[in-house]
Design a protein around this motif. Structure first.
Motif, PDB file in Angstrom:
ATOM      1  N   HIS A 146      42.338  33.544  30.956  1.00 55.67           N
ATOM      2  CA  HIS A 146      42.665  34.250  29.722  1.00 55.67           C
ATOM      3  C   HIS A 146      43.841  33.574  28.998  1.00 55.67           C
ATOM      4  O   HIS A 146      44.484  32.688  29.550  1.00 55.67           O
ATOM      5  CB  HIS A 146      42.949  35.723  30.006  1.00 55.67           C
ATOM      6  N   VAL A 166      47.212  41.996  34.889  1.00 56.97           N
ATOM      7  CA  VAL A 166      47.232  43.000  35.963  1.00 56.97           C
ATOM      8  C   VAL A 166      46.621  44.308  35.451  1.00 56.97           C
ATOM      9  O   VAL A 166      45.899  45.000  36.171  1.00 56.97           O
ATOM     10  CB  VAL A 166      48.677  43.222  36.469  1.00 56.97           C
ATOM     11  N   LEU A 199      42.219  29.037  37.648  1.00 58.79           N
ATOM     12  CA  LEU A 199      42.693  30.267  37.007  1.00 58.79           C
ATOM     13  C   LEU A 199      44.195  30.457  37.177  1.00 58.79           C
ATOM     14  O   LEU A 199      44.835  31.129  36.370  1.00 58.79           O
ATOM     15  CB  LEU A 199      41.946  31.477  37.596  1.00 58.79           C
ATOM     16  N   LYS A 213      48.119  30.253  37.042  1.00 55.03           N
ATOM     17  CA  LYS A 213      49.070  29.720  36.050  1.00 55.03           C
ATOM     18  C   LYS A 213      50.446  29.478  36.663  1.00 55.03           C
ATOM     19  O   LYS A 213      51.432  29.361  35.942  1.00 55.03           O
ATOM     20  CB  LYS A 213      49.158  30.680  34.855  1.00 55.03           C
ATOM     21  N   ARG A 214      50.518  29.497  37.965  1.00 51.14           N
ATOM     22  CA  ARG A 214      51.750  29.175  38.695  1.00 51.14           C
ATOM     23  C   ARG A 214      52.908  30.117  38.347  1.00 51.14           C
ATOM     24  O   ARG A 214      54.032  29.666  38.153  1.00 51.14           O
ATOM     25  CB  ARG A 214      52.156  27.717  38.451  1.00 51.14           C
ATOM     26  N   CYS A 215      52.627  31.420  38.204  1.00 46.32           N
ATOM     27  CA  CYS A 215      53.686  32.373  37.852  1.00 46.32           C
ATOM     28  C   CYS A 215      54.548  32.715  39.063  1.00 46.32           C
ATOM     29  O   CYS A 215      55.659  33.214  38.905  1.00 46.32           O
ATOM     30  CB  CYS A 215      53.092  33.639  37.243  1.00 46.32           C
ATOM     31  N   ARG A 249      48.237  42.170  42.458  1.00 50.17           N
ATOM     32  CA  ARG A 249      49.335  41.748  41.581  1.00 50.17           C
ATOM     33  C   ARG A 249      49.015  40.500  40.767  1.00 50.17           C
ATOM     34  O   ARG A 249      49.649  40.248  39.758  1.00 50.17           O
ATOM     35  CB  ARG A 249      50.572  41.458  42.421  1.00 50.17           C
ATOM     36  N   CYS A 250      48.069  39.683  41.199  1.00 49.22           N
ATOM     37  CA  CYS A 250      47.818  38.423  40.491  1.00 49.22           C
ATOM     38  C   CYS A 250      47.308  38.712  39.078  1.00 49.22           C
ATOM     39  O   CYS A 250      46.262  39.329  38.914  1.00 49.22           O
ATOM     40  CB  CYS A 250      46.799  37.569  41.238  1.00 49.22           C
ATOM     41  N   PRO A 251      48.023  38.269  38.034  1.00 48.58           N
ATOM     42  CA  PRO A 251      47.582  38.568  36.663  1.00 48.58           C
ATOM     43  C   PRO A 251      46.420  37.681  36.220  1.00 48.58           C
ATOM     44  O   PRO A 251      45.854  37.913  35.170  1.00 48.58           O
ATOM     45  CB  PRO A 251      48.817  38.256  35.808  1.00 48.58           C
ATOM     46  N   ASP A 252      46.075  36.680  37.010  1.00 41.44           N
ATOM     47  CA  ASP A 252      45.140  35.660  36.532  1.00 41.44           C
ATOM     48  C   ASP A 252      43.825  35.601  37.304  1.00 41.44           C
ATOM     49  O   ASP A 252      43.084  34.637  37.146  1.00 41.44           O
ATOM     50  CB  ASP A 252      45.840  34.297  36.556  1.00 41.44           C
ATOM     51  N   PHE A 253      43.556  36.582  38.147  1.00 42.56           N
ATOM     52  CA  PHE A 253      42.300  36.658  38.910  1.00 42.56           C
ATOM     53  C   PHE A 253      42.106  35.432  39.785  1.00 42.56           C
ATOM     54  O   PHE A 253      40.996  34.983  40.026  1.00 42.56           O
ATOM     55  CB  PHE A 253      41.107  36.838  37.959  1.00 42.56           C
ATOM     56  N   VAL A 289      43.518  34.990  42.972  1.00 40.01           N
ATOM     57  CA  VAL A 289      43.592  35.235  44.419  1.00 40.01           C
ATOM     58  C   VAL A 289      42.584  36.305  44.805  1.00 40.01           C
ATOM     59  O   VAL A 289      42.505  37.349  44.151  1.00 40.01           O
ATOM     60  CB  VAL A 289      45.003  35.721  44.854  1.00 40.01           C
TER      61      VAL A 289
END
Lengths: 263, 77
Positions: A15, A25, B24, B26-28, B65-69, B71
């Motif tokens: 996204h 999330v 996917l 983004k290394r956050c 918790r992963c915002p980027d799908f 894991v």
């Protein structure tokens, strides 16, 4: 059994949200909630507005609708009245819901339209460069308040309660299981339901206010938010915290039932 | 992707697979920071690396918790 995977448009990922942005999330919690409720994707409309969170519709397999800035609830009311069997879930950022669409919000709550409004509150306008919104806490640094925001913020949850919403709750992106639980309750609720979700914007709000990267911002959210029951017992330093929890969950006739009754 | 068989404390065997998708991610750093067992470390390229597979309890916090799908944790009970 439905899986959250069925509600996600995987071919459109990754996204567009920044690294560490909480909107992903919230999207995941929404897909998990829909899967848990086993609502088929063709019986759901995700209606969104403008801004970072407005892009949520791009990543779902349900019906989707993106309205003009702040008008999501007005369009969603029409969708709901035409297709009452479809769950209409509105996603509006803090600026979209509280500033540009503030009037639509109070009147959708007053009419108690059977909609679910999710307000991902990242405390600023992320897409346009970090300007403050009505929900930005006072004294915050933003690109339009370089010396600190001079205005007070308002509590969108209390606003929705006094306006007449049937269900109002607030949680954060840190509290992932609570968020999914509240989402399911809000979706099932007959009448207007509003869920505010505090979410980190590391790119602007976090950077301007020296709150660190995504993980530090989540820790900061966790430290800054206390359960509603504890918040109510406080005297004096409430302003330092946000509360989280279910503010109201009550029964009242919704707009469509009243409309049919009147006819 | 890492697959391992864990002799869980209950004595039962559990199969846990941790899937990390670099397309996917983004290394956050959220998964690295919030895993209660310290399963992940940050690699030289900034991506998370599964470093202590045997510690994974299958709690799924990284997934939620992963915002980027990026894991997913598969747990066969």
């Amino acid at each position: 059994m439905a899986s959250y995977r069925d509600y996600l448009a995987w071919e459109r990922l990754p996204h567009l949200w920044c690294a560490g942005c909480g909107h992903g999330v919230i999207l995941k919690a929404l897909t998990l909630a829909l899967a848990a409720l086993e609502v088929p994707p063709d019986k759901v409309v995700v209606a969104s507005g403008i801004g970072c969170s407005g892009r949520i519709g791009d990543y779902v397999t349900t019906h989707r609708f993106q309205g003009t800035h702040g008008r999501t609830l007005a369009f969603a009311t029409g969708i709901h009245l035409a297709r009452p069997e479809v769950k209409v879930i509105c996603v509006m950022g803090d600026g979209d819901a509280a500033a540009i669409g503030g009037n639509h919000l109070i009147h959708a709550a007053r009419r108690n339209v059977d909609l679910t409004a999710i307000v991902p509150n990242n405390l600023n306008y992320g897409m346009t460069g970090g300007q403050f919104s009505p929900l930005t806490p006072p004294a915050s640094i933003s690109s339009t308040s370089r010396q600190g925001k001079a205005e007070p913020a308002f509590d969108i949850c209390h606003l929705a309660v006094v306006a007449g919403a049937s269900y109002v709750a607030r949680t954060t992106v840190y509290h992932v299981t609570e968020m999914q639980k509240f989402l399911q309750e809000a979706i099932l609720k007959k009448g207007f339901s509003l869920l505010e979700v505090l979410t980190p914007c590391p790119t602007y709000y976090g950077r301007y206010n020296a709150l660190g990267e995504a993980a530090q911002m989540l820790e900061w959210l966790n430290r800054s938010v206390i359960p509603l029951a504890r918040y109510r017992q406080m005297s004096g330093d409430e302003a330092r915290y946000w509360w989280r929890g279910r503010l109201v969950d009550r029964e009242a006739p919704d707009f469509l039932s009243r409309l049919k009754g009147a006819g | 992707m890492v697959i391992l068989i864990l002799p869980a404390k209950t004595g039962k065997q559990r199969h846990i697979a941790i899937h990390l998708d670099h397309n996917l991610c983004k290394r956050c750093g959220i998964c690295v920071a919030f895993c209660p067992q310290g399963v992940f470390v940050t690699g030289d390229d900034g991506y998370p690396v599964v470093a202590a597979t045997e510690k994974c309890t299958g709690c799924q916090l990284c997934f939620y918790r992963c915002p980027d799908f990026a894991v997913e944790v598969e747990v066969d009970k």
